[in-house]
Write a protein that holds these residues in place. Structure first.
Motif, PDB file in Angstrom:
ATOM      1  N   ASP A 170       0.830  -1.201   0.000  1.00 48.37           N
ATOM      2  CA  ASP A 170       0.000   0.000   0.000  1.00 48.37           C
ATOM      3  C   ASP A 170       0.868   1.256   0.000  1.00 48.37           C
ATOM      4  O   ASP A 170       1.770   1.403   0.822  1.00 48.37           O
ATOM      5  CB  ASP A 170      -0.928   0.008   1.211  1.00 48.37           C
ATOM      6  N   LEU A 171       0.579   2.174  -0.917  1.00 49.01           N
ATOM      7  CA  LEU A 171       1.334   3.418  -1.063  1.00 49.01           C
ATOM      8  C   LEU A 171       0.521   4.627  -0.618  1.00 49.01           C
ATOM      9  O   LEU A 171       0.764   5.748  -1.064  1.00 49.01           O
ATOM     10  CB  LEU A 171       1.765   3.591  -2.524  1.00 49.01           C
ATOM     11  N   ASN A 172      -0.411   4.401   0.287  1.00 51.38           N
ATOM     12  CA  ASN A 172      -1.317   5.463   0.695  1.00 51.38           C
ATOM     13  C   ASN A 172      -0.609   6.647   1.338  1.00 51.38           C
ATOM     14  O   ASN A 172      -1.099   7.773   1.303  1.00 51.38           O
ATOM     15  CB  ASN A 172      -2.363   4.909   1.660  1.00 51.38           C
ATOM     16  N   SER A 173       0.551   6.417   1.943  1.00 49.05           N
ATOM     17  CA  SER A 173       1.263   7.502   2.620  1.00 49.05           C
ATOM     18  C   SER A 173       2.093   8.351   1.657  1.00 49.05           C
ATOM     19  O   SER A 173       2.734   9.316   2.082  1.00 49.05           O
ATOM     20  CB  SER A 173       2.171   6.925   3.714  1.00 49.05           C
ATOM     21  N   TYR A 174       2.073   7.995   0.368  1.00 50.92           N
ATOM     22  CA  TYR A 174       2.831   8.751  -0.628  1.00 50.92           C
ATOM     23  C   TYR A 174       1.867   9.468  -1.583  1.00 50.92           C
ATOM     24  O   TYR A 174       0.659   9.228  -1.573  1.00 50.92           O
ATOM     25  CB  TYR A 174       3.750   7.816  -1.417  1.00 50.92           C
ATOM     26  N   ASN A 175       2.421  10.334  -2.403  1.00 53.12           N
ATOM     27  CA  ASN A 175       1.618  11.067  -3.369  1.00 53.12           C
ATOM     28  C   ASN A 175       1.426  10.207  -4.619  1.00 53.12           C
ATOM     29  O   ASN A 175       2.310  10.117  -5.472  1.00 53.12           O
ATOM     30  CB  ASN A 175       2.305  12.382  -3.746  1.00 53.12           C
ATOM     31  N   THR A 176       0.288   9.527  -4.695  1.00 55.65           N
ATOM     32  CA  THR A 176      -0.046   8.697  -5.851  1.00 55.65           C
ATOM     33  C   THR A 176      -1.473   8.988  -6.283  1.00 55.65           C
ATOM     34  O   THR A 176      -2.308   9.383  -5.462  1.00 55.65           O
ATOM     35  CB  THR A 176       0.084   7.197  -5.522  1.00 55.65           C
ATOM     36  N   ASN A 177      -1.748   8.781  -7.556  1.00 55.40           N
ATOM     37  CA  ASN A 177      -3.105   9.041  -8.054  1.00 55.40           C
ATOM     38  C   ASN A 177      -3.282   8.379  -9.403  1.00 55.40           C
ATOM     39  O   ASN A 177      -2.311   8.074 -10.102  1.00 55.40           O
ATOM     40  CB  ASN A 177      -3.350  10.547  -8.189  1.00 55.40           C
ATOM     41  N   SER A 178      -4.528   8.160  -9.765  1.00 52.59           N
ATOM     42  CA  SER A 178      -4.879   7.743 -11.125  1.00 52.59           C
ATOM     43  C   SER A 178      -6.069   8.578 -11.564  1.00 52.59           C
ATOM     44  O   SER A 178      -6.963   8.869 -10.766  1.00 52.59           O
ATOM     45  CB  SER A 178      -5.205   6.246 -11.188  1.00 52.59           C
ATOM     46  N   ILE A 179      -6.066   8.978 -12.815  1.00 47.75           N
ATOM     47  CA  ILE A 179      -7.065   9.917 -13.336  1.00 47.75           C
ATOM     48  C   ILE A 179      -7.859   9.241 -14.451  1.00 47.75           C
ATOM     49  O   ILE A 179      -7.276   8.682 -15.382  1.00 47.75           O
ATOM     50  CB  ILE A 179      -6.387  11.183 -13.901  1.00 47.75           C
ATOM     51  N   ASN A 180      -9.191   9.302 -14.360  1.00 47.51           N
ATOM     52  CA  ASN A 180     -10.020   8.629 -15.362  1.00 47.51           C
ATOM     53  C   ASN A 180     -11.036   9.526 -16.054  1.00 47.51           C
ATOM     54  O   ASN A 180     -11.576   9.148 -17.087  1.00 47.51           O
ATOM     55  CB  ASN A 180     -10.762   7.454 -14.710  1.00 47.51           C
ATOM     56  N   THR A 181     -11.318  10.704 -15.495  1.00 46.63           N
ATOM     57  CA  THR A 181     -12.332  11.581 -16.072  1.00 46.63           C
ATOM     58  C   THR A 181     -11.834  13.021 -16.083  1.00 46.63           C
ATOM     59  O   THR A 181     -10.916  13.368 -15.329  1.00 46.63           O
ATOM     60  CB  THR A 181     -13.641  11.525 -15.246  1.00 46.63           C
ATOM     61  N   PRO A 182     -12.448  13.892 -16.916  1.00 48.26           N
ATOM     62  CA  PRO A 182     -12.054  15.306 -16.898  1.00 48.26           C
ATOM     63  C   PRO A 182     -12.187  15.946 -15.527  1.00 48.26           C
ATOM     64  O   PRO A 182     -11.327  16.734 -15.126  1.00 48.26           O
ATOM     65  CB  PRO A 182     -13.021  15.940 -17.904  1.00 48.26           C
ATOM     66  N   TYR A 233      -9.165  17.855 -13.604  1.00 51.70           N
ATOM     67  CA  TYR A 233      -9.200  19.263 -13.202  1.00 51.70           C
ATOM     68  C   TYR A 233      -9.084  19.408 -11.686  1.00 51.70           C
ATOM     69  O   TYR A 233      -8.434  20.339 -11.190  1.00 51.70           O
ATOM     70  CB  TYR A 233     -10.478  19.927 -13.696  1.00 51.70           C
ATOM     71  N   ASN A 234      -9.700  18.499 -10.935  1.00 42.67           N
ATOM     72  CA  ASN A 234      -9.593  18.546  -9.475  1.00 42.67           C
ATOM     73  C   ASN A 234      -8.155  18.327  -9.017  1.00 42.67           C
ATOM     74  O   ASN A 234      -7.675  18.987  -8.092  1.00 42.67           O
ATOM     75  CB  ASN A 234     -10.500  17.491  -8.835  1.00 42.67           C
ATOM     76  N   TYR A 235      -7.470  17.386  -9.686  1.00 44.53           N
ATOM     77  CA  TYR A 235      -6.078  17.115  -9.324  1.00 44.53           C
ATOM     78  C   TYR A 235      -5.207  18.339  -9.599  1.00 44.53           C
ATOM     79  O   TYR A 235      -4.390  18.731  -8.764  1.00 44.53           O
ATOM     80  CB  TYR A 235      -5.540  15.912 -10.095  1.00 44.53           C
ATOM     81  N   ILE A 236      -5.384  18.943 -10.778  1.00 42.38           N
ATOM     82  CA  ILE A 236      -4.590  20.116 -11.137  1.00 42.38           C
ATOM     83  C   ILE A 236      -4.839  21.256 -10.151  1.00 42.38           C
ATOM     84  O   ILE A 236      -3.903  21.925  -9.687  1.00 42.38           O
ATOM     85  CB  ILE A 236      -4.915  20.583 -12.573  1.00 42.38           C
ATOM     86  N   GLU A 237      -6.100  21.469  -9.784  1.00 45.87           N
ATOM     87  CA  GLU A 237      -6.442  22.550  -8.851  1.00 45.87           C
ATOM     88  C   GLU A 237      -5.817  22.311  -7.479  1.00 45.87           C
ATOM     89  O   GLU A 237      -5.215  23.211  -6.886  1.00 45.87           O
ATOM     90  CB  GLU A 237      -7.964  22.660  -8.719  1.00 45.87           C
ATOM     91  N   LYS A 238      -5.939  21.089  -6.972  1.00 43.22           N
ATOM     92  CA  LYS A 238      -5.397  20.775  -5.655  1.00 43.22           C
ATOM     93  C   LYS A 238      -3.874  20.851  -5.633  1.00 43.22           C
ATOM     94  O   LYS A 238      -3.283  21.365  -4.683  1.00 43.22           O
ATOM     95  CB  LYS A 238      -5.848  19.381  -5.221  1.00 43.22           C
ATOM     96  N   SER A 239      -3.239  20.337  -6.670  1.00 39.21           N
ATOM     97  CA  SER A 239      -1.774  20.341  -6.695  1.00 39.21           C
ATOM     98  C   SER A 239      -1.236  21.764  -6.810  1.00 39.21           C
ATOM     99  O   SER A 239      -0.174  22.078  -6.272  1.00 39.21           O
ATOM    100  CB  SER A 239      -1.261  19.481  -7.854  1.00 39.21           C
ATOM    101  N   THR A 240      -1.974  22.645  -7.499  1.00 37.45           N
ATOM    102  CA  THR A 240      -1.560  24.043  -7.618  1.00 37.45           C
ATOM    103  C   THR A 240      -1.691  24.757  -6.277  1.00 37.45           C
ATOM    104  O   THR A 240      -0.808  25.507  -5.858  1.00 37.45           O
ATOM    105  CB  THR A 240      -2.408  24.776  -8.677  1.00 37.45           C
ATOM    106  N   LYS A 241      -2.794  24.498  -5.562  1.00 37.03           N
ATOM    107  CA  LYS A 241      -3.005  25.126  -4.257  1.00 37.03           C
ATOM    108  C   LYS A 241      -1.977  24.666  -3.227  1.00 37.03           C
ATOM    109  O   LYS A 241      -1.555  25.432  -2.372  1.00 37.03           O
ATOM    110  CB  LYS A 241      -4.416  24.806  -3.744  1.00 37.03           C
ATOM    111  N   ASN A 242      -1.588  23.403  -3.324  1.00 36.14           N
ATOM    112  CA  ASN A 242      -0.663  22.837  -2.341  1.00 36.14           C
ATOM    113  C   ASN A 242       0.793  23.152  -2.636  1.00 36.14           C
ATOM    114  O   ASN A 242       1.670  22.842  -1.834  1.00 36.14           O
ATOM    115  CB  ASN A 242      -0.834  21.313  -2.270  1.00 36.14           C
ATOM    116  N   LYS A 243       1.042  23.768  -3.778  1.00 34.00           N
ATOM    117  CA  LYS A 243       2.424  24.067  -4.151  1.00 34.00           C
ATOM    118  C   LYS A 243       2.847  25.379  -3.490  1.00 34.00           C
ATOM    119  O   LYS A 243       2.429  26.462  -3.877  1.00 34.00           O
ATOM    120  CB  LYS A 243       2.539  24.171  -5.681  1.00 34.00           C
ATOM    121  N   LYS A 244       3.654  25.272  -2.468  1.00 33.09           N
ATOM    122  CA  LYS A 244       4.085  26.449  -1.721  1.00 33.09           C
ATOM    123  C   LYS A 244       5.345  27.045  -2.326  1.00 33.09           C
ATOM    124  O   LYS A 244       6.242  26.336  -2.748  1.00 33.09           O
ATOM    125  CB  LYS A 244       4.352  26.067  -0.269  1.00 33.09           C
TER     126      LYS A 244
END
Length: 306
Positions: free
Chosen positions: A220-232, A236-247
């Protein structure tokens, strides 16, 4: 270590985003696409061969792959419009040796440096491993598994259309699997048999239906930054979250290279390949990750040696 990257499909679930672009080439940040993120990770490790299976917009995939100084062989799946992914797997396995462990990576997976470090080194144990990204929840669907809490040996794998309470003890598949060399021949044989019947099925099906013959374990890699994307919307949610979290950090300082302390060996051949690439590209994009108190290098030993 051998690698299979599956990148043949048209990504139809991504709708308009893949009308003129392959899903794996969609940007996940300012610098990287799904595919370039994967290839950057592979470039840090000792990989004997990469099989990249293409289909839809294969020329664009091959152009991206040509930027990397690795042993990458591209194979075009001419049946990609009808195939789900089992025929792509058949084509890839035909090109690989049964004397090495093999990591399968679906080309729309996102993972960080530390996650892939875990994937790579756990794959050297000769066990077959299915990687997950935490407990299955009511916002997910697709591949799931159940494993012993003690041994992590998998006793069930399913593909489901939605969450149900009976799956509360299951984990969500990430889309990365290691085939141990002890299972390679059997798995290849099953893939050949199943794909001869129909190619409208996932490469997971032969493993699911022959689990007793193909023992495997969960990581299990739950403690790391992993993801899979299947829909628009997921994209878009991933891009928005990753942009907000980028300090943006303002506390920069110069540190002597002599202060850093390697904690792992490195492979001379891999260091030489990386050195040639950096000198050729004229830039270096991946940082060395180090403990700020003792300057212990946590990731990037080959970059440090370069």
């Amino acid at each position: 270590m051998q690698i299979i990257i599956l990148a043949a499909g048209s990504g139809s679930r991504m709708e308009h985003l893949t009308d003129n672009q392959h899903k794996s080439l969609l940007k996940i940040n300012q610098e990287e696409s799904f595919l370039s993120n994967i290839l950057h990770k592979l470039n840090e490790y000792e990989i004997s061969k990469v099989i990249l299976v293409t289909g839809y917009l294969s020329d664009k995939i091959e152009e991206e792959a040509s930027n990397y100084q690795m042993n990458i062989e591209t194979i075009k799946n001419h049946k990609y419009k009808d195939d789900i992914n089992i025929f792509s797997m058949k084509l890839a396995l035909e090109k690989l040796s049964d004397n090495e462990n093999t990591i399968i990576i679906e080309s729309d997976i996102i993972f960080d440096d530390l996650a892939f470090k875990e994937i790579y080194f756990s794959s050297t144990t000769d066990k077959s491993i299915w990687y997950t990204r935490g407990r299955f929840n009511n916002e997910q669907y697709g591949g799931i598994l159940r494993a012993s809490s003690l041994t992590k040996k998998i006793d069930d794998i399913k593909i489901v259309p939605q969450y149900e309470n009976i799956y509360a003890n299951y984990y969500k598949l990430l889309g990365i699997t290691t085939i141990g060399k002890n299972e390679f021949y059997k798995f290849k044989k099953f893939i050949d048999e199943y794909s001869d019947k129909t190619i409208k099925q996932y490469y997971l099906i032969p493993w699911i239906e022959n689990l007793k013959s193909l023992p495997c374990y969960m990581f299990d890699l739950n403690s790391y930054n992993t993801n899979s994307i299947n829909t628009p919307s997921e994209y878009y949610n991933y891009i928005e979250k990753s942009t907000k979290n980028k300090k943006i950090r303002s506390d920069f300082s110069f540190i002597s290279i002599n202060k850093f302390n390697p904690i792992e060996d490195y492979i001379i051949q891999r260091k030489d390949i990386l050195k040639a690439k950096i000198e050729s590209d004229k830039y270096w994009t991946k940082p060395i990750i180090a403990d700020k108190d003792n300057y212990l290098i946590m990731d990037g030993h080959h970059r440090f040696q370069v």
